[in-house]
Design a protein around this motif. Sequence first.
Motif, PDB file in Angstrom:
ATOM      1  N   LEU A  93      50.063  46.206 -57.380  1.00 45.40           N
ATOM      2  CA  LEU A  93      49.353  45.672 -57.295  1.00 45.40           C
ATOM      3  C   LEU A  93      49.285  44.401 -56.013  1.00 45.40           C
ATOM      4  N   GLU A  94      50.402  43.575 -56.143  1.00 52.38           N
ATOM      5  CA  GLU A  94      50.365  42.831 -55.703  1.00 52.38           C
ATOM      6  C   GLU A  94      51.229  43.288 -54.501  1.00 52.38           C
ATOM      7  N   GLU A  95      51.654  44.243 -54.068  1.00 54.40           N
ATOM      8  CA  GLU A  95      52.413  45.644 -52.742  1.00 54.40           C
ATOM      9  C   GLU A  95      51.056  45.649 -52.044  1.00 54.40           C
ATOM     10  N   ARG A  96      49.920  45.674 -52.964  1.00 54.36           N
ATOM     11  CA  ARG A  96      48.855  46.218 -51.820  1.00 54.36           C
ATOM     12  C   ARG A  96      48.050  45.169 -51.907  1.00 54.36           C
ATOM     13  N   TRP A 100      47.570  44.035 -47.547  1.00 56.41           N
ATOM     14  CA  TRP A 100      46.303  43.465 -46.298  1.00 56.41           C
ATOM     15  C   TRP A 100      45.569  42.298 -46.437  1.00 56.41           C
ATOM     16  N   PHE A 101      46.141  41.821 -47.044  1.00 61.65           N
ATOM     17  CA  PHE A 101      46.105  40.050 -47.617  1.00 61.65           C
ATOM     18  C   PHE A 101      46.724  38.862 -47.275  1.00 61.65           C
ATOM     19  N   PRO A 102      47.617  39.592 -45.740  1.00 59.69           N
ATOM     20  CA  PRO A 102      48.842  38.896 -45.570  1.00 59.69           C
ATOM     21  C   PRO A 102      48.920  37.863 -45.820  1.00 59.69           C
ATOM     22  N   TYR A 103      48.062  36.857 -46.383  1.00 60.06           N
ATOM     23  CA  TYR A 103      48.705  35.552 -46.033  1.00 60.06           C
ATOM     24  C   TYR A 103      48.230  34.796 -47.789  1.00 60.06           C
ATOM     25  N   LEU A 104      48.114  36.044 -49.021  1.00 58.91           N
ATOM     26  CA  LEU A 104      47.968  35.391 -49.678  1.00 58.91           C
ATOM     27  C   LEU A 104      49.387  36.046 -51.228  1.00 58.91           C
ATOM     28  N   GLU A 105      50.153  35.602 -49.306  1.00 59.19           N
ATOM     29  CA  GLU A 105      52.203  36.323 -50.318  1.00 59.19           C
ATOM     30  C   GLU A 105      51.823  34.863 -51.147  1.00 59.19           C
ATOM     31  N   ASP A 106      51.846  33.429 -50.628  1.00 60.92           N
ATOM     32  CA  ASP A 106      51.952  32.070 -50.585  1.00 60.92           C
ATOM     33  C   ASP A 106      51.636  32.268 -53.069  1.00 60.92           C
ATOM     34  N   ASN A 112      54.758  29.011 -57.764  1.00 62.26           N
ATOM     35  CA  ASN A 112      53.246  28.324 -58.656  1.00 62.26           C
ATOM     36  C   ASN A 112      52.214  29.694 -58.403  1.00 62.26           C
ATOM     37  N   ALA A 113      52.960  31.189 -58.719  1.00 62.44           N
ATOM     38  CA  ALA A 113      51.791  32.032 -58.510  1.00 62.44           C
ATOM     39  C   ALA A 113      51.124  31.811 -59.333  1.00 62.44           C
ATOM     40  N   ILE A 114      50.208  32.606 -59.073  1.00 62.01           N
ATOM     41  CA  ILE A 114      48.833  33.071 -59.744  1.00 62.01           C
ATOM     42  C   ILE A 114      48.724  33.808 -61.047  1.00 62.01           C
ATOM     43  N   GLU A 115      48.242  33.775 -61.713  1.00 61.58           N
ATOM     44  CA  GLU A 115      48.513  35.388 -62.984  1.00 61.58           C
ATOM     45  C   GLU A 115      47.595  35.787 -62.268  1.00 61.58           C
ATOM     46  N   LEU A 116      47.852  37.280 -62.433  1.00 59.19           N
ATOM     47  CA  LEU A 116      46.661  38.514 -61.824  1.00 59.19           C
ATOM     48  C   LEU A 116      45.760  39.186 -62.688  1.00 59.19           C
ATOM     49  N   GLU A 241      44.484  41.179 -36.416  1.00 50.54           N
ATOM     50  CA  GLU A 241      45.071  39.777 -37.262  1.00 50.54           C
ATOM     51  C   GLU A 241      43.562  38.975 -37.085  1.00 50.54           C
ATOM     52  N   ALA A 242      42.772  38.866 -36.425  1.00 52.26           N
ATOM     53  CA  ALA A 242      41.148  38.299 -36.455  1.00 52.26           C
ATOM     54  C   ALA A 242      40.125  38.314 -37.434  1.00 52.26           C
ATOM     55  N   VAL A 243      40.625  39.534 -38.319  1.00 51.92           N
ATOM     56  CA  VAL A 243      39.460  39.107 -38.895  1.00 51.92           C
ATOM     57  C   VAL A 243      40.522  39.473 -40.717  1.00 51.92           C
ATOM     58  N   GLY A 244      41.423  38.788 -40.450  1.00 52.00           N
ATOM     59  CA  GLY A 244      42.738  39.083 -41.590  1.00 52.00           C
ATOM     60  C   GLY A 244      43.089  39.929 -42.054  1.00 52.00           C
ATOM     61  N   LEU A 245      42.969  40.971 -41.254  1.00 53.43           N
ATOM     62  CA  LEU A 245      44.014  42.013 -41.816  1.00 53.43           C
ATOM     63  C   LEU A 245      45.664  41.989 -41.206  1.00 53.43           C
TER      64      LEU A 245
END
Lengths: 284, 276
Positions: A93-96, A100-106, A112-116, A241-245
């Motif tokens: 799930l994290e990989e996916r 698609w949403f590289p900015y979620l990496e943090d 501080n990783a969130i609980e998925l 990149e402009a639309v965050g992909l």
Amino acid sequence: MAHALEEGLALLRRRGTVSAVLALSLAVPLSLAGFTTSLGLWSRPFVALENKASVVRVLLHPRMDAGQRRNWINEQARLHQDWTLSEVDREALEERLKVWFPYLEDLLEGENAIELPTLVEVKAGVPEEVSVLTEGPAVIAVGPTSSIDRVLGLVARTATWLLGCISAILLASAFSLVATWIHLEVYRHADEITIMRLVGATESAIRSPFVVAALIPGICAGFAASVGTWYLVRMVAVAAEAVGLSPPAFPVWLPAVEIGIGVILPVVAALLTMARHARVGDAE
Amino acid sequence: MKRYRDSPRASRARRLSRKPELDLVAIPDVRVPQLGPQNRLRVPEKSGTLIGIDMIRLKSLTKTFDGRRILREIDLQVDAGEFIFLTGVSGAGKSTLLKLLYAAERPSEGGVWVAGQRVDQLSRHKLALLRRKIGVIFQDFKLLRHKTVLENVTFVLRFHGLGAREAHRRAYQVLKRLGLHHRQSALPEVLSGGEQQRVAIARALAYQPRLILADEPTGNLDADLAGELLSLLCDINYQGATIMVATHDHALLEAMPARTLVLHQGRIEYDGSWPP
Ligand SMILES: Nc1ncnc2c1ncn2[C@@H]1O[C@H](COP(=O)(O)OP(=O)(O)OP(=O)(O)O)[C@@H](O)[C@H]1O
Ligand SMILES: [Mg+2]
């Protein structure tokens, strides 16, 4: 060999415009094919979604432990005999999400990783029926049932196919263009070929200049196509990149393949043409 | 052969040449001894001569064009190292006979052997290799239109395996020998008939063939140039090459006594020294 090169270059010099057109006619479909390949690789996850058309994604409450989740899944499987339920493990799930949403990496890594929440994929004959699950307390969300991803996948796949077909048609026409050109040149040089045969030129000595004359525009086309593909991929990357992909990648092996095809295709066209018209310029 | 060469006529022919010794033929200077069928000998190949074997053999050779018999059952044998004139009226079939030798035509009947190989049955590749041993001076020159005089000579040398520089050097030498070096960068179309003919001659001689087939090589040359060419061919023959010259120029036959074949109505009517 050096002689063939000289003669081939002389032939090209005399037919400068034609060889430029040939190079262009090869470069355009090649770069399009390269671009299609990059796009295909990039949109593979979309296409994969489309393949699993009847899969609906369900998010379970993050507080459920492994036992509870297993029970819930077994219960649903018992209630709906025609469904297949499978839990997507956290890493996949994290990989996916990261792709698609590289900015979620943090959010997904470090202390501080969130609980998925847990993602469960439900394969159902009638996807709309899955929405009844929202009524239970274990489920926090049910993904789209009239799937948008299905549409996305279809678009991605159709686009790849369409571009692929266009490139193939253009490549085929470039092939026949080279073959026709060589055919014309061979006939135009029939007198010279006769003379060469009479003074002892072997078939390879006669044919190699024509191969060189086809090869050189091919190499140029391969390089130009690599640059073209790189440019097209970059344009898409900027838009993505402009639309965050995450942007599509430009595979390092792609220029090598493009140059390779740029060389092989005209050489094969030239060799086949000359084999078909081997008797041109025969003295008897 | 020697019999002729030592005659006063032959030495006069050689004196016609302004340049005494030939510098472009790399074939070692093997003198042709007096040979008869009884004392045939064979010099190793690398010395450049093939004395004692047939260079040319025709067996009941017939050539028909559209039902017209141009050559009728011709039998001929030419030893390596011979100098031969082929004469006959216009249309007698001289060019046709030469074409059969370098396989630009196929015999209708009979067989053609050159340097021991049956030319009408050779594969393309073997024929190409055989043609590298034959220098043909074509009646219609057959020069490449897009190439300069020098390139017309070098391109043959290149696919005979010479490097660019060596090919240039050799081509220049041969052209110089034929008095054409000052025209080396001209295209054939701007040359006079005689100049074109000399380019064709230069191309045929440049790669030092063992058999030279010259079809009217003096057709466009003045008397001086013709004498000089004859003397050049004579030198090359002296060094071991076999030479066959087709001509209807009687002055040429007079200047250089040699075995002469007269073609008449498709047959070899006369085979012997000239004048008969
Ligand atoms: N390809 C051909 N098709 C039909 N007829 C031909 C062909 N080549 C030659 N001939 C005929 O064969 C005959 C002999 O021609 P060839 O060129 O051998 O004569 P020649 O002795 O060389 O004459 P010349 O001294 O004028 O050069 C001529 O009548 C010619 O018309
Ligand atoms: Mg003739």
